[in-house]
Write a protein that holds these residues in place. Structure first.
Motif, PDB file in Angstrom:
ATOM      1  N   SER A   2     -14.709   9.444  -0.701  1.00 47.29           N
ATOM      2  CA  SER A   2     -14.718   8.003  -0.933  1.00 47.29           C
ATOM      3  C   SER A   2     -16.070   7.516  -1.411  1.00 47.29           C
ATOM      4  O   SER A   2     -16.181   6.403  -1.950  1.00 47.29           O
ATOM      5  CB  SER A   2     -14.334   7.263   0.357  1.00 47.29           C
ATOM      6  OG  SER A   2     -15.274   7.540   1.389  1.00 47.29           O
ATOM      7  N   ARG A  35     -12.143   1.730  -6.749  1.00 51.07           N
ATOM      8  CA  ARG A  35     -11.889   2.628  -5.622  1.00 51.07           C
ATOM      9  C   ARG A  35     -11.129   1.892  -4.537  1.00 51.07           C
ATOM     10  O   ARG A  35     -11.348   0.695  -4.302  1.00 51.07           O
ATOM     11  CB  ARG A  35     -13.229   3.132  -5.074  1.00 51.07           C
ATOM     12  CG  ARG A  35     -13.134   4.009  -3.837  1.00 51.07           C
ATOM     13  CD  ARG A  35     -14.501   4.153  -3.177  1.00 51.07           C
ATOM     14  NE  ARG A  35     -14.982   2.877  -2.657  1.00 51.07           N
ATOM     15  CZ  ARG A  35     -15.821   2.728  -1.636  1.00 51.07           C
ATOM     16  NH1 ARG A  35     -16.299   3.795  -1.040  1.00 51.07           N
ATOM     17  NH2 ARG A  35     -16.201   1.545  -1.241  1.00 51.07           N
ATOM     18  N   SER A  36     -10.206   2.597  -3.873  1.00 53.10           N
ATOM     19  CA  SER A  36      -9.477   2.046  -2.740  1.00 53.10           C
ATOM     20  C   SER A  36      -9.549   3.011  -1.563  1.00 53.10           C
ATOM     21  O   SER A  36      -9.310   4.208  -1.737  1.00 53.10           O
ATOM     22  CB  SER A  36      -8.005   1.792  -3.096  1.00 53.10           C
ATOM     23  OG  SER A  36      -7.279   1.359  -1.953  1.00 53.10           O
ATOM     24  N   GLY A  59      -4.500   1.768  -1.650  1.00 55.29           N
ATOM     25  CA  GLY A  59      -4.178   0.896  -2.764  1.00 55.29           C
ATOM     26  C   GLY A  59      -3.923  -0.552  -2.398  1.00 55.29           C
ATOM     27  O   GLY A  59      -3.589  -1.353  -3.280  1.00 55.29           O
ATOM     28  N   THR A 109      -6.182  -2.736  -1.388  1.00 53.14           N
ATOM     29  CA  THR A 109      -7.281  -3.461  -2.011  1.00 53.14           C
ATOM     30  C   THR A 109      -8.116  -2.492  -2.833  1.00 53.14           C
ATOM     31  O   THR A 109      -8.139  -1.284  -2.564  1.00 53.14           O
ATOM     32  CB  THR A 109      -8.177  -4.152  -0.960  1.00 53.14           C
ATOM     33  OG1 THR A 109      -8.723  -3.153  -0.066  1.00 53.14           O
ATOM     34  CG2 THR A 109      -7.376  -5.160  -0.148  1.00 53.14           C
ATOM     35  N   TRP A 110      -8.820  -3.044  -3.821  1.00 54.04           N
ATOM     36  CA  TRP A 110      -9.630  -2.234  -4.716  1.00 54.04           C
ATOM     37  C   TRP A 110     -11.041  -2.799  -4.802  1.00 54.04           C
ATOM     38  O   TRP A 110     -11.226  -4.017  -4.850  1.00 54.04           O
ATOM     39  CB  TRP A 110      -9.013  -2.186  -6.118  1.00 54.04           C
ATOM     40  CG  TRP A 110      -7.693  -1.491  -6.150  1.00 54.04           C
ATOM     41  CD1 TRP A 110      -6.456  -2.059  -6.016  1.00 54.04           C
ATOM     42  CD2 TRP A 110      -7.463  -0.089  -6.306  1.00 54.04           C
ATOM     43  NE1 TRP A 110      -5.478  -1.103  -6.081  1.00 54.04           N
ATOM     44  CE2 TRP A 110      -6.065   0.113  -6.257  1.00 54.04           C
ATOM     45  CE3 TRP A 110      -8.306   1.008  -6.491  1.00 54.04           C
ATOM     46  CZ2 TRP A 110      -5.489   1.376  -6.391  1.00 54.04           C
ATOM     47  CZ3 TRP A 110      -7.740   2.265  -6.619  1.00 54.04           C
ATOM     48  CH2 TRP A 110      -6.346   2.450  -6.577  1.00 54.04           C
ATOM     49  N   GLN A 111     -12.017  -1.910  -4.832  1.00 54.55           N
ATOM     50  CA  GLN A 111     -13.409  -2.282  -4.997  1.00 54.55           C
ATOM     51  C   GLN A 111     -13.872  -1.819  -6.372  1.00 54.55           C
ATOM     52  O   GLN A 111     -14.024  -0.617  -6.608  1.00 54.55           O
ATOM     53  CB  GLN A 111     -14.278  -1.639  -3.917  1.00 54.55           C
ATOM     54  CG  GLN A 111     -15.768  -1.909  -4.059  1.00 54.55           C
ATOM     55  CD  GLN A 111     -16.103  -3.372  -3.881  1.00 54.55           C
ATOM     56  OE1 GLN A 111     -15.605  -4.028  -2.972  1.00 54.55           O
ATOM     57  NE2 GLN A 111     -16.967  -3.877  -4.750  1.00 54.55           N
ATOM     58  N   ASP A 133      -7.816   2.104   1.295  1.00 55.62           N
ATOM     59  CA  ASP A 133      -6.686   1.688   2.136  1.00 55.62           C
ATOM     60  C   ASP A 133      -5.354   1.881   1.418  1.00 55.62           C
ATOM     61  O   ASP A 133      -4.469   1.039   1.480  1.00 55.62           O
ATOM     62  CB  ASP A 133      -6.855   0.241   2.608  1.00 55.62           C
ATOM     63  CG  ASP A 133      -7.099  -0.736   1.459  1.00 55.62           C
ATOM     64  OD1 ASP A 133      -6.894  -0.348   0.285  1.00 55.62           O
ATOM     65  OD2 ASP A 133      -7.502  -1.884   1.733  1.00 55.62           O
ATOM     66  N   ALA A 138       0.870  -1.177   0.000  1.00 53.73           N
ATOM     67  CA  ALA A 138       0.000   0.000   0.000  1.00 53.73           C
ATOM     68  C   ALA A 138       0.906   1.225   0.000  1.00 53.73           C
ATOM     69  O   ALA A 138       2.036   1.178   0.512  1.00 53.73           O
ATOM     70  CB  ALA A 138      -0.909   0.015   1.227  1.00 53.73           C
TER      71      ALA A 138
END
Length: 249
Positions: free
Chosen positions: A131, A98-99, A103, A105-107, A101, A27
């Motif tokens: 966000s 979108r992250s 980068g 994890t990504w949603q 944290d 990250a």
């Protein structure tokens, strides 16, 4: 150059091979600034961040939301990262993610219906207010139409609503950002003037701001600029330009 990227951390005096000079991390570290790739990310294939104190550059080692090239990287004021990726081929939908944290994890976002059809519109820009709140700017479907397409999400990309806008359409990529107090800004230029379209009502109505000399358009989170041979004009609200900043000699 020659399908290789190079990195300088001393204002261009020396250069290193980017693949070996950039540090892979899970990250982005606290305090590292994500690199806004401005208009189209043509020179930036992946999300990167820079430590402003040391000049160190970081890339993410985790799985990317898309196998294709980066299209947009945008950091909202609350630190969320939003990305859009080129679709890889004409007629394929773009990927937006979108992250929250840095980068790690990504949603992936669920794109609105026009982007999932057989002939999706061309995604020209992505800008995020937080966000949860973000906007997509696209060319009209099939390139036909008087006005641009704008979509807004207020739930982190789970759902989107089309904004009925009066922003003139354009087939080219224009800097798109959220400026002061949530104002949407779109930089534009013609043969005579450079200017900014500004909206204070979430993209429904845009007002053309004061003109400056036309030139190369650019932008990042919160501001856009126009650079001509004499310097750069920068604005964060579309109505007032900072005093001309001279280019380094």
């Amino acid at each position: 150059m020659d399908d290789r990227s190079y990195l300088s951390t001393d204002a261009g005096r020396t250069w290193q091979d980017a693949d070996s000079a950039i540090t892979a991390v899970d990250a982005f570290p606290p305090g590292a600034d994500p690199v806004d790739c401005q208009v189209g990310c043509f020179g930036l294939p992946e999300p990167l961040a820079v430590d402003p104190g040391t000049g160190g550059v970081f890339r993410l080692r985790g799985e990317s939301p898309s196998p294709f090239r980066l299209r947009n990287l945008y950091e909202s004021t609350d630190g969320a990262l939003w990305t859009a990726y080129w679709p890889g081929d004409i007629g394929r939908p773009s990927v937006v993610a979108r992250s929250v944290d840095r980068g790690a994890t990504w949603q992936p976002a669920t794109l609105p219906e026009p982007f999932t059809g057989d002939t999706p519109p061309t995604l020209l820009g992505l800008a995020a207010q937080s966000s949860e709140v973000a906007y997509l700017l696209a060319a009209p479907r099939d390139g036909v139409g008087r006005y641009a397409l704008i979509f807004r999400t207020s739930d982190g990309g789970a759902t989107w609503t089309e904004v009925l806008t009066d922003l003139p359409a354009s087939p080219v990529v224009r800097p798109f950002t959220v400026g002061a107090a949530g104002t949407l800004l779109v930089a534009d230029a013609d043969l005579q003037d450079g200017y900014v379209w500004a909206s204070d009502d979430g993209g429904r109505h845009f007002v053309r701001g004061p003109a400056v000399e036309p030139g190369t358009l650019g932008g990042t989170s919160g501001r856009v600029w126009i650079v001509d041979q004499d310097g750069a004009s920068i604005t964060g609200d579309g109505t007032r330009w900072q005093a001309r900043l001279a280019l380094p000699q």
